[in-house]
Design a protein around this motif. Structure first.
Motif, short mmCIF file in Angstrom:
data_model
loop_
_atom_site.label_atom_id
_atom_site.label_comp_id
_atom_site.label_asym_id
_atom_site.label_seq_id
_atom_site.Cartn_x
_atom_site.Cartn_y
_atom_site.Cartn_z
N THR A 78 0.83 -1.20 0.00
CA THR A 78 0.00 0.00 0.00
C THR A 78 0.87 1.25 0.00
N GLY A 79 1.89 1.27 0.84
CA GLY A 79 2.78 2.42 0.95
C GLY A 79 3.53 2.72 -0.33
N TRP A 80 3.86 1.69 -1.10
CA TRP A 80 4.56 1.88 -2.37
C TRP A 80 3.60 2.25 -3.50
N GLY A 81 2.29 2.24 -3.22
CA GLY A 81 1.31 2.56 -4.25
C GLY A 81 1.07 1.42 -5.22
N GLY A 117 -4.12 -0.26 -3.66
CA GLY A 117 -4.81 0.80 -2.95
C GLY A 117 -4.94 0.47 -1.48
N THR A 126 -2.71 0.36 -8.53
CA THR A 126 -2.09 1.26 -9.50
C THR A 126 -0.78 0.73 -10.03
N GLY A 127 -0.39 -0.51 -9.67
CA GLY A 127 0.91 -1.03 -10.05
C GLY A 127 0.91 -1.44 -11.44
#
Length: 134
Positions: free
Chosen positions: A119-122, A125, A133-134
């Motif tokens: 989540t922190g790396w995006g 979500g 969004t990866g």
């Protein structure tokens, strides 16, 4: 080193660890980088050994430090990867290998910090949502 792999339905590939550390917990496929091996080569080898899938390694998603036996610290670099072939089957030190919808992740016994890191790396979500969004 670990591999972050999504299928066409945006499900995430996880393996259930068959040995310590993290025995019985779900995590990204991955393992140690062997001497003389690049991170990309390790991604391809480890994913094949643990899941039966062939992948191409992509960009670095993020890095985390995790406690290791004897007070040491593992630096784990997780890379995005894409399946190019093979058939999913648990192997090596993986007790199981499966695709999971992102909404299932908060209910799984995951290795500590995995969901927060992704989540922190995006890469995915927030746990309350199901977008990635990866």
């Amino acid at each position: 080193m670990g591999a972050i792999i999504f299928d066409r339905s945006r499900r995430l590939l996880l393996v259930r660890r068959g040995r310590p550390p993290g025995e019985g917990l779900w995590s990204l496929p991955g393992g140690r980088v062997e001497p003389g091996e690049s991170d990309a080569e390790a991604v391809v080898r480890e994913v094949a050994e643990e899941t039966g899938l062939t992948v191409s390694a992509g960009p670095l998603a993020g890095t985390v430090d995790r406690p290791a036996p004897g007070g040491a610290v593992y630096e784990i670099r997780d890379y995005l990867a894409e399946v190019t072939g093979g058939e999913l089957a648990a192997g090596d030190d993986a007790a199981d290998a499966r695709w999971f919808a992102l909404g299932e992740l908060p209910r799984l016994p995951l290795t500590p910090g995995l969901l927060e890191a992704l989540t922190g790396w995006g890469v995915i979500g927030p746990p309350s949502g199901s977008s990635a969004t990866g």
